[in-house]
Design an enzyme around this catalytic site. Structure first.
Site, mmCIF file in Angstrom:
data_model
loop_
_atom_site.group_PDB
_atom_site.id
_atom_site.type_symbol
_atom_site.label_atom_id
_atom_site.label_comp_id
_atom_site.label_asym_id
_atom_site.label_seq_id
_atom_site.Cartn_x
_atom_site.Cartn_y
_atom_site.Cartn_z
ATOM 1 N N SER A 248 -6.543 3.099 1.792
ATOM 2 C CA SER A 248 -5.777 2.256 0.885
ATOM 3 C C SER A 248 -6.681 1.614 -0.164
ATOM 4 C CB SER A 248 -5.017 1.191 1.682
ATOM 5 O OG SER A 248 -4.061 0.558 0.879
ATOM 6 N N SER B 260 0.804 -1.232 0.000
ATOM 7 C CA SER B 260 0.000 0.000 0.000
ATOM 8 C C SER B 260 0.832 1.275 0.000
ATOM 9 C CB SER B 260 -0.953 0.005 1.184
ATOM 10 O OG SER B 260 -1.993 -0.923 0.948
ATOM 11 N N LYS C 121 0.676 3.749 -2.884
ATOM 12 C CA LYS C 121 -0.330 4.803 -3.009
ATOM 13 C C LYS C 121 0.216 6.193 -2.673
ATOM 14 C CE LYS C 121 -4.024 1.522 -2.580
ATOM 15 N NZ LYS C 121 -3.615 0.261 -2.003
#
Length: 192
Positions: A94, A34, A37
């Protein structure tokens, strides 16, 4: 300090002097999951002039999300959502739905958005990182290092909107509230 760090890779620097205080496998390639991101939001902010625009969450992304069992914010197919709300959904929850919707909004598809992400890597001299997707799903050619992650965070924190989104503990959209997730709090530890 070594006893308290459980991560396989770690980097602690003094942000005022850029002096490395502690490094553990900081140049080793790792799967970013994640943390991907952070770059998704960075590239989006640099390519979307008006974060208040409302855009439709494309129905076409939901089969892929279901097949990959990716995390989601909870946007519905064809729902009209402000770009800003999507960015908070990317960072705080996320959400793959928010990430893919942003990619489609900016350049039409994920592949072209990933190209922008990898171009940004070159600009930031992040030579030990490569992205294959916007949502952080595992891929053999999707990796970063702790050193490169620090470069991205230092760059991102210079952008006021990035800093606001990154620092938010919660954010409300209509009747939804996104609460701080694990990767976000881990990344906070890197910059405090």
């Amino acid at each position: 300090m070594k006893k308290n760090i459980k991560s396989k890779e770690a980097l602690l620097i003094n942000l005022n002097t850029n002096q490395v205080l502690y490094a553990k496998e900081a140049e080793k390639r790792a799967y970013p999951d994640s943390l991907t991101k952070l770059m998704t939001v960075t590239v989006a902010l640099e390519n979307i002039p008006n974060l208040q625009n409302k855009v439709t969450v494309p129905n076409s992304i939901f089969d892929y999300i279901q097949q990959t069992n990716a995390s989601i914010v909870g946007f519905k197919p064809n729902e009209k959502v402000r770009v800003e709300d999507r960015l908070y959904g990317v960072m705080l929850h996320s959400g793959a739905d928010a990430s893919l919707a942003i990619a489609k909004y900016v350049v039409g598809d994920e592949k072209n958005f990933v190209h922008l992400m990898n171009e940004k890597l070159k600009e930031l001299d992040m030579n030990q990182t490569h992205f294959e997707n916007v949502e952080g799903l595992h891929h053999g050619n999707h990796y970063l290092t702790a050193y490169d992650l620090m470069k991205l965070l230092q760059y991102g924190m210079k952008n006021i909107t990035f800093k606001e989104i990154f620092s938010a503990k919660q954010y409300g959209v209509q009747k939804r509230i996104y609460v701080l997730k694990g990767f976000h709090s881990q990344a906070h530890c890197l910059i405090k």
